[in-house]
Design an enzyme around this catalytic site. Sequence first.
Site, short mmCIF file in Angstrom:
data_model
loop_
_atom_site.label_atom_id
_atom_site.label_comp_id
_atom_site.label_asym_id
_atom_site.label_seq_id
_atom_site.Cartn_x
_atom_site.Cartn_y
_atom_site.Cartn_z
N GLU A 71 38.48 -42.59 -6.60
CA GLU A 71 39.15 -42.99 -7.81
C GLU A 71 40.33 -42.21 -8.01
OE1 GLU A 71 34.85 -44.44 -8.23
OE2 GLU A 71 36.12 -42.70 -7.66
N CYS A 95 31.74 -43.12 -10.90
CA CYS A 95 30.94 -42.04 -11.45
C CYS A 95 31.52 -41.85 -13.11
CB CYS A 95 30.76 -41.00 -10.95
SG CYS A 95 32.05 -39.99 -10.75
#
Length: 143
Positions: A71, A95
């Site tokens: 990401e 996460c």
Amino acid sequence: MSEKWDRRYLELAKFVSQWSKDPSTKTCTIIVSPDNFVVSLGYNGLPKGVEDTGYRLNERELKYKMIVHCEQNAIISAQRNLSGCTLYTYPFMPCAPCAGMVIQAGIKRCVSYVNLNPRWQADFELTKVMFQEAGVTLNLYEE
């Protein structure tokens, strides 16, 4: 976005995740614009110019301190405004620290697969709370 397109982008993320040199978990993020064009992609790995030795990649605690998540790589590589974009992640949702980056980037939707690995459940629950509070839609599919 239709489920058909969601699954296409998830399949692309699955393919690109194999570019990662991480021996245990290969991840990928695809960022797609509101008009359905790929804006950026990223997979997990050590930062550019940092030697990715077997020791660093296989020593879990060291790897966690050094690795850049997919990401993060995708958001940094985009080098443009990501407001309203959709983030596709493979093999699981972001996460909690990456969820914060997703929110800050203005991404409004995240699509991934359901993952029931006990190691990640507390983190995934925190991501869900963060996304809900920030107005980021989360769509999870069975693989």
